[in-house]
Design a protein around this motif. Structure first.
Motif, PDB file in Angstrom:
ATOM      1  N   SER A  27      51.586  39.460  35.099  1.00  0.00           N
ATOM      2  CA  SER A  27      50.129  39.395  35.096  1.00  0.00           C
ATOM      3  C   SER A  27      49.723  38.423  33.996  1.00  0.00           C
ATOM      4  CB  SER A  27      49.527  40.783  34.848  1.00  0.00           C
ATOM      5  OG  SER A  27      48.116  40.732  34.846  1.00  0.00           O
ATOM      6  N   TRP A  91      46.659  45.602  34.231  1.00  0.00           N
ATOM      7  CA  TRP A  91      46.237  44.639  35.262  1.00  0.00           C
ATOM      8  C   TRP A  91      44.753  44.360  35.095  1.00  0.00           C
ATOM      9  CZ3 TRP A  91      49.571  42.329  38.704  1.00  0.00           C
ATOM     10  CH2 TRP A  91      50.817  42.911  38.881  1.00  0.00           C
ATOM     11  N   PHE A  94      43.244  41.806  37.301  1.00  0.00           N
ATOM     12  CA  PHE A  94      43.384  42.215  38.701  1.00  0.00           C
ATOM     13  C   PHE A  94      42.379  43.301  39.047  1.00  0.00           C
ATOM     14  CE2 PHE A  94      45.241  45.054  41.896  1.00  0.00           C
ATOM     15  CZ  PHE A  94      45.525  44.170  42.921  1.00  0.00           C
ATOM     16  N   ALA A 113      49.529  36.547  39.296  1.00  0.00           N
ATOM     17  CA  ALA A 113      50.177  37.853  39.173  1.00  0.00           C
ATOM     18  C   ALA A 113      51.007  38.167  40.402  1.00  0.00           C
ATOM     19  CB  ALA A 113      49.124  38.956  38.975  1.00  0.00           C
TER      20      ALA A 113
END
Length: 206
Positions: A27, A91, A94, A113
């Motif tokens: 990531s 994350w 994300f 990622a």
């Protein structure tokens, strides 16, 4: 092909060195024109945890929580005029789909990622998320933000993909996203991740 990775002494740089490496959890966030510490601050770092640590000190301090999803352990560094942050145990970019846009204010930002299956690539400029490709959201090659045509169509075709048909071509999503990211200009020194002392810290929980 990748742009040929540079060799600075014993430092292998760029992103090409990641191909074929056993990196099951990645990531990475990049922002242009700021320092690694500034990027950490923009991502919400706990200032009391920031330090330059060698690999032994890093593992001594964070090894027990390194792969826990809510430990927010990160390392950070510089590649040319890009700052990067590697989230080892979170994350954040994300999970917060607007964060990359905020990080890119006044500049440009890239998020890259993958895990053992899903993969993601996002690109933002001056506060706005402009492109996003996700093997997690869909198995078709589709710019989920930029639509069609995407700003990356010519780059995708250069690597054998067919964005009109949603076809990744001969490359895996991970390898194609690596090529898109390196084409933007980002990179990471191999030894910065594995041997050299770099900034590391913990982000504050959301």
């Amino acid at each position: 092909m990748f742009e040929q990775s540079k060799v600075r002494g014993m430092l292998v740089t760029g992103l090409g060195w990641m191909v074929g490496k056993d990196l099951p959890f990645v990531s990475l966030t990049f922002v242009k024109g700021i320092t690694a510490l500034q990027l950490l601050e923009r991502m919400g770092v706990d200032a009391s945890t920031v330090a330059v640590r060698d690999q032994d000190d890093f593992l001594d301090e964070f090894g027990s929580v390194l792969y826990e999803g809510d430990a927010y352990v990160v390392s950070a560094g510089q590649w040319d005029d890009w700052a990067w942050v590697w989230e080892h145990s979170s994350w954040r970019c994300f999970e917060d789909r607007q964060l990359l846009g905020r990080l890119s204010t006044g500049s440009a930002a890239v998020f890259l990622a993958w895990s053992e299956g899903p993969a993601e690539f996002m690109y933002a400029e001056d506060g706005q998320l402009l492109s996003a490709f996700s093997w997690y959201a869909t198995t078709e090659l589709t710019d989920l933000v930029g639509g069609s045509p995407s700003r990356f169509d010519s780059e995708l075709r250069k690597h054998g993909a067919d964005p009109d048909a949603g076809d990744y071509g001969p490359l895996t999503p991970r390898d194609l996203y690596l090529r898109l990211a390196e084409g933007v200009g980002v990179g990471v020194d191999y030894n910065d991740l594995l041997t050299e002392p770099v900034l590391s810290a913990q982000l504050t929980p959301p």
